[in-house]
Scaffold this active site. Sequence first.
Site, PDB file in Angstrom:
ATOM      1  N   SER A   1     -74.452 -26.602  13.330  1.00  0.00           N
ATOM      2  CA  SER A   1     -73.021 -26.821  13.119  1.00  0.00           C
ATOM      3  C   SER A   1     -72.564 -28.031  13.923  1.00  0.00           C
ATOM      4  O   SER A   1     -73.250 -28.483  14.851  1.00  0.00           O
ATOM      5  CB  SER A   1     -72.239 -25.581  13.592  1.00  0.00           C
ATOM      6  OG  SER A   1     -70.857 -25.828  13.676  1.00  0.00           O
TER       7      SER A   1
ATOM      8  N   TYR B   1     -69.573 -19.226  19.698  1.00  0.00           N
ATOM      9  CA  TYR B   1     -70.117 -19.952  18.548  1.00  0.00           C
ATOM     10  C   TYR B   1     -70.770 -21.261  18.989  1.00  0.00           C
ATOM     11  O   TYR B   1     -71.873 -21.603  18.534  1.00  0.00           O
ATOM     12  CB  TYR B   1     -69.003 -20.216  17.538  1.00  0.00           C
ATOM     13  CG  TYR B   1     -69.515 -20.661  16.196  1.00  0.00           C
ATOM     14  CD1 TYR B   1     -70.125 -19.748  15.334  1.00  0.00           C
ATOM     15  CD2 TYR B   1     -69.394 -21.972  15.768  1.00  0.00           C
ATOM     16  CE1 TYR B   1     -70.599 -20.142  14.093  1.00  0.00           C
ATOM     17  CE2 TYR B   1     -69.858 -22.382  14.537  1.00  0.00           C
ATOM     18  CZ  TYR B   1     -70.465 -21.456  13.702  1.00  0.00           C
ATOM     19  OH  TYR B   1     -70.944 -21.861  12.463  1.00  0.00           O
TER      20      TYR B   1
END
Length: 295
Positions: A140, A153
């Site tokens: 990501s 995250y």
Amino acid sequence: MSRKSLDGQVAVVTGAARGVGELLARKLSARGAKIALVGLEEDELKRVAARLHTDSDHWYADVTDHASMARVAEQVKARFGRVDIVVANAGVATGGPFVDSDPESWRRVIEVNLIGSAVTGRAFLPALVESRGYLLQIASLAAITPAPMMSAYCASKSGVEAYAHSLRAEVAHKGVKVGVGYLSWTDTDMVRGADRDDVMRELRQRLPWPMNKTYPLGPAIDRIVTGVERRATHVYAQWWLRGMQSVRGYLPGVIGTFGPREVRKVEGRAGQISRGLVGAGGEADEQTRSARGSA
């Protein structure tokens, strides 16, 4: 870099019930690959399998469970005869201030995104060694730059990036290639779930362009499919992410300078942020763990 035909190749996609995993499975199938779908939402996996163009099957499994994933790897190999491509895509997310975060949800993000990726790699690497195949680890933008209110995250995606880079050096001499896929905010259930929290949505909208946009899923998956065809070491779902690599060393300092100002603007409303996992995939994960705990 030359492309390798996917016709007849066997591709495993985790987190395949929806979003990135679903559309990636469909587009790999459209290129001729046979598809093994892995996820927690069995009805959704059946629905995805029914829409594929090629031979496919699905497996219900928690990617953090070593025994389950080892069983899946054996069954996929028995079902299709080989495994050529594995996309470790399964992931969950939560947001909000770390100090107020739910410890179980925070831990689960690390377990699914990082530990689950490692469990997936461990289960399927023997088959990939046999086929001299390709493992694509989905990371990501969060692996490239830290962000406030996203500690779990960001930590998990930084972890999977480092894990994949390390693994690449270990298995290259065996003919296995390892890639890392990077996505910015892309139109999926996870991102839409995060946007239900007004505070998280506002913080994201204050990010500098082009990080403040939500990007369509289709073009992002097209880029990932091209990366799979090329067995690329880095795959960028949005064009500008490649350029972020050259400045990533400066980003923690930039975030450390400007992040506190933005956080202060929403600090009084931070308690409104959901403390659980976001999106339909997060709900499925929580339901699975709840059912397991009550069994």
